[in-house]
Design a protein around this motif. Structure first.
Motif, short mmCIF file in Angstrom:
data_model
loop_
_atom_site.label_atom_id
_atom_site.label_comp_id
_atom_site.label_asym_id
_atom_site.label_seq_id
_atom_site.Cartn_x
_atom_site.Cartn_y
_atom_site.Cartn_z
N ASN A 1 -3.67 -3.49 4.01
CA ASN A 1 -2.56 -2.63 4.42
C ASN A 1 -3.07 -1.20 4.60
O ASN A 1 -3.39 -0.52 3.63
CB ASN A 1 -1.45 -2.68 3.36
CG ASN A 1 -0.22 -1.92 3.80
OD1 ASN A 1 -0.27 -1.04 4.65
ND2 ASN A 1 0.91 -2.26 3.20
N GLU A 2 -3.18 -0.74 5.84
CA GLU A 2 -3.74 0.58 6.10
C GLU A 2 -2.91 1.70 5.45
O GLU A 2 -3.44 2.71 5.02
CB GLU A 2 -3.82 0.82 7.61
CG GLU A 2 -4.85 -0.07 8.32
CD GLU A 2 -4.97 0.28 9.78
OE1 GLU A 2 -4.33 1.26 10.22
OE2 GLU A 2 -5.72 -0.42 10.50
N ALA B 1 -5.52 -13.68 -2.45
CA ALA B 1 -4.72 -13.45 -1.24
C ALA B 1 -3.86 -12.20 -1.37
O ALA B 1 -3.75 -11.39 -0.44
CB ALA B 1 -3.83 -14.67 -0.97
N ARG B 2 -3.26 -12.03 -2.55
CA ARG B 2 -2.43 -10.85 -2.77
C ARG B 2 -3.25 -9.57 -2.66
O ARG B 2 -2.87 -8.61 -2.00
CB ARG B 2 -1.78 -10.93 -4.15
CG ARG B 2 -0.87 -9.75 -4.48
CD ARG B 2 -0.67 -9.61 -5.98
NE ARG B 2 -1.92 -9.37 -6.68
CZ ARG B 2 -2.53 -8.20 -6.69
NH1 ARG B 2 -2.03 -7.16 -6.06
NH2 ARG B 2 -3.67 -8.06 -7.35
N SER B 3 -4.41 -9.57 -3.33
CA SER B 3 -5.27 -8.38 -3.33
C SER B 3 -5.81 -8.10 -1.94
O SER B 3 -5.87 -6.94 -1.50
CB SER B 3 -6.42 -8.58 -4.32
OG SER B 3 -7.14 -7.40 -4.48
N THR B 4 -6.20 -9.16 -1.21
CA THR B 4 -6.72 -9.00 0.15
C THR B 4 -5.65 -8.41 1.07
O THR B 4 -5.92 -7.52 1.89
CB THR B 4 -7.20 -10.35 0.71
OG1 THR B 4 -8.22 -10.88 -0.15
CG2 THR B 4 -7.75 -10.18 2.12
N LYS B 5 -4.43 -8.91 0.94
CA LYS B 5 -3.32 -8.41 1.76
C LYS B 5 -3.04 -6.94 1.46
O LYS B 5 -2.81 -6.14 2.37
CB LYS B 5 -2.07 -9.24 1.49
CG LYS B 5 -0.87 -8.83 2.34
CD LYS B 5 0.34 -9.72 2.04
CE LYS B 5 1.54 -9.29 2.88
NZ LYS B 5 2.73 -10.15 2.58
N LYS B 6 -3.10 -6.59 0.18
CA LYS B 6 -2.83 -5.20 -0.21
C LYS B 6 -3.89 -4.26 0.34
O LYS B 6 -3.59 -3.19 0.85
CB LYS B 6 -2.77 -5.11 -1.74
CG LYS B 6 -2.21 -3.79 -2.25
CD LYS B 6 -1.95 -3.85 -3.74
CE LYS B 6 -1.26 -2.59 -4.23
NZ LYS B 6 -0.97 -2.65 -5.67
N LEU B 7 -5.17 -4.68 0.23
CA LEU B 7 -6.25 -3.84 0.73
C LEU B 7 -6.30 -3.82 2.25
O LEU B 7 -6.89 -2.93 2.86
CB LEU B 7 -7.59 -4.33 0.16
CG LEU B 7 -7.78 -4.10 -1.34
CD1 LEU B 7 -9.03 -4.81 -1.84
CD2 LEU B 7 -7.87 -2.60 -1.64
N GLU C 1 -7.14 7.85 -4.36
CA GLU C 1 -8.44 7.20 -4.23
C GLU C 1 -8.75 6.29 -5.41
O GLU C 1 -9.27 5.19 -5.25
CB GLU C 1 -9.52 8.27 -4.08
CG GLU C 1 -10.91 7.70 -3.84
CD GLU C 1 -11.95 8.79 -3.66
OE1 GLU C 1 -13.15 8.48 -3.76
OE2 GLU C 1 -11.56 9.95 -3.43
N GLN C 2 -8.40 6.76 -6.63
CA GLN C 2 -8.70 5.96 -7.82
C GLN C 2 -7.89 4.67 -7.87
O GLN C 2 -8.34 3.65 -8.39
CB GLN C 2 -8.50 6.77 -9.10
CG GLN C 2 -7.06 7.23 -9.36
CD GLN C 2 -6.78 8.59 -8.76
OE1 GLN C 2 -7.45 8.98 -7.81
NE2 GLN C 2 -5.81 9.31 -9.32
N VAL C 3 -6.66 4.71 -7.31
CA VAL C 3 -5.82 3.51 -7.27
C VAL C 3 -6.42 2.48 -6.32
O VAL C 3 -6.48 1.28 -6.63
CB VAL C 3 -4.38 3.87 -6.85
CG1 VAL C 3 -3.54 2.61 -6.67
CG2 VAL C 3 -3.74 4.80 -7.87
N VAL C 4 -6.87 2.94 -5.16
CA VAL C 4 -7.48 2.03 -4.19
C VAL C 4 -8.77 1.45 -4.76
O VAL C 4 -9.04 0.25 -4.61
CB VAL C 4 -7.76 2.77 -2.86
CG1 VAL C 4 -8.46 1.84 -1.87
CG2 VAL C 4 -6.46 3.30 -2.26
#
Length: 588
Positions: free
Chosen positions: A549-550, A541-547, A558-561
């Motif tokens: 976030n536009e 859920a945390r990772s999905t929410k972060k990704l 780019e490498q962080v995303v």
């Protein structure tokens, strides 16, 4: 005392607390002629009174303000030049950057600088007074007829003198001096943030005034060392710590390591004996690891990397990790991020080198062929050599002692070549495969720990892999699995017959099962898996929410995303495996 005086133009007596009267009286008093007030009828009486007088916090001596004549430096043109210089290529870089604002504020709001001090030591003010005429002369040299002149007794402010340091120590005012031409301006000044105005700013504007150049390129500002309660160390509080006492107990390098890794530029640091213990333990770890390597190297020549065809996964991994550490530490040193560089060194030395690679070499050194043993010794020696050189700037004494004890080329580690990045050593594939292997070993250890099964007791292991790539890694490194997991029977396959009473460890790309019917309660295992699923769902859920976030996706590098997406995929895989395992347990 309280003075009572009568002025000719006034009828009656007044309390002479005005500045003019006090100044006049003090001047006459200094000349021993204060009786003139009474002789001429101005002083009527003096009554002693008791009142509060300030005392020096250091000496306890009474402090009483008085007016006196002082020497000043006109600051406006000097400050304007210092501010203007910050907009040129010759600017001084403040680290951290926020302290440049502090510098600018001082320069923008500066008052004329009182440079004279009434002390018995220091650089005497270059001013002379004629004994007969009272004429004043100021110059670089004393008057020709010096016997007719008296030099001003005041001395220059300490900060005035010390502000000349960057160039006066290099032969200035002789700008052709070799030291001046070679070393001025200097590269970096390291000092505390509390003397930005007292010293740093004064070096800058005096250097610009006398040489036309800024005195240094960078100013690295560190914090203050406070006690464990966060208080500034002082004599009055009695909380000061003598560094020599710390050195006597822990050694110089342990203190240096604590100061480097425990601080951030511009931030205060709290001294802690607990942290000093941790520093000493880390050095002890390095010492013991080095003894193991040196013992195995014997009298062989300085270590050289063997041909890559002789490297196994552990070798490729440790050399790639070493290369990454060299790159990261060097970059952070250059950015003055010494604390972060220290943490990279700590993680590599303690975790990668000591806890894993050294343990893995024991298998090869004990049971390998002569060729394998020779290759392992050279890689061990090479990694230790590079590691000691890498940490030498922080731990000069321990590293010199260890380096001299091992086979080496050169007279001293201090003048040896510093490690550099070698692109050919970078191996992300090996790092990824080794991470999978380490994760598997940790999972097995965790299962044994939860079940209370000692590592010495053989257990049956089944590893269900998601693909043949993971199967190949685990099969090619069975020797390490045998050493670290101690299986009585080992199965590695994409499909395994999992018994109902078994504990499991979920990895990225694999799941390990250990049947332990005599040790594990089925209900407890279900409860454990439910907790594991809850934890994994939170991560997903945390990772999905972060990704989702536009702003993060569009603004972050780019490498962080990409790294966050990879982590999200890994959490999803682990969650799916955990749910599958719970379903099978519930069916049973």
């Amino acid at each position: 005392p309280q003075f009572f005086a009568q002025r000719p133009e006034m009828d009656g007596m007044v309390c002479a607390d005005n500045i003019l009267f006090l100044k006049t009286y003090r001047q006459l008093e200094a000349l021993g002629r204060q009786d003139q007030f009474q002789d001429q009828g101005y002083m009527l009486k003096i009554d002693p009174i008791v009142h509060s007088v300030g005392h020096s916090e250091r000496t306890g001596v009474q402090v009483e303000s008085r007016l006196s004549t002082q020497w000043f430096v006109k600051m406006k043109p000097l400050a304007e030049r210092a501010l203007a210089n910050q907009k040129t290529d010759d600017r001084v870089n403040f680290i951290p950057e926020r302290f440049e604002h502090t510098f600018n504020q001082w320069m923008e709001n500066v008052h004329d600088w009182v440079i004279s001090r009434q002390l018995w030591w220091g650089h005497q003010i270059p001013a002379w007074y004629h004994k007969e005429t009272g004429e004043m002369y100021v110059g670089m040299e004393a008057p020709a007829d010096a016997e007719n002149w008296v030099q001003d007794k005041d001395v220059l402010d300490t900060w005035f003198s010390s502000a000349l340091w960057p160039f006066s120590t290099m032969g200035w005012p002789n700008t052709d001096a070799e030291d001046f031409k070679r070393y001025f301006p200097t590269t970096t000044l390291v000092t505390g943030y509390d003397i930005i105005f007292f010293w740093v700013s004064r070096m800058i504007f005096q250097s610009l005034e006398f040489t036309g150049k800024a005195p240094f390129r960078n100013v690295l500002l560190h914090g203050l060392i406070r006690d464990e309660q966060g208080r500034k160390m002082s004599k009055s509080l009695g909380n000061g710590i003598d560094p020599m006492d710390v050195v006597e107990k822990y050694g110089v390098d342990a203190l240096r390591w604590f100061l480097v890794t425990g601080s951030t530029p511009g931030q205060d640091i709290r001294f802690s004996y607990k942290k000093m213990d941790a520093s000493w333990n880390f050095i002890n770890k390095i010492w013991n690891a080095s003894r193991y390597v040196i013992m195995n190297l014997g009298d062989m020549p300085a270590p050289q990397l063997p041909d890559q065809s002789k490297w196994d996964l552990a070798d490729r991994w440790i050399l790639s990790r070493l290369n990454t550490t060299v790159k990261d530490v060097t970059t952070k040193f250059e950015k003055f991020e010494f604390g972060e560089a220290g943490r990279d060194l700590y993680n590599f030395i303690w975790n990668d080198f000591c806890d894993w690679y050294i343990e893995m070499t024991k298998e090869k050194l004990n049971n390998g062929t002569d060729e394998e043993k020779d290759a392992t010794k050279n890689i061990l020696g090479y990694v230790l050599d590079q590691t000691l050189k890498l940490i030498h700037p922080i731990m000069p004494f321990v590293t010199e002692k260890l380096w001299q004890a091992m086979p080496h080329d050169g007279q001293s580690i201090m003048v040896a070549d510093y490690p550099v990045e070698h692109v050919e050593l970078a191996n992300q594939k090996a790092e990824g495969e080794m991470e999978d292997l380490i994760e598997l070993i940790k999972a097995v250890r965790n299962i044994r720990n939860q079940a209370g099964a000692p590592m010495s007791s053989p257990v049956k292991m089944m590893i269900k892999v998601d693909d043949q790539a993971h199967a190949a890694v685990f099969n090619e490194n069975r020797d390490y699995l045998d050493r670290f997991c101690h299986p009585s029977d080992l199965t590695i396959a994409t499909e395994v017959d999992v018994p109902k009473l078994a504990m499991s460890g979920i990895l990225a790309g694999a799941t390990v099962y250990i049947p332990m019917a005599e040790l594990v309660d089925l209900d407890e295992e279900r409860a454990r898996m439910e907790k594991e699923i809850t934890k994994l769902e939170k991560e997903v859920a945390r990772s999905t929410k972060k990704l989702g976030n536009e702003k993060f996706v569009n603004s972050a590098p780019e490498q962080v995303v990409a790294k966050e997406r990879a982590k999200a995929e890994e959490w999803q895989q682990k969650l799916a495996s955990a749910k599958e395992r719970l379903a099978s347990l519930q069916e049973g």
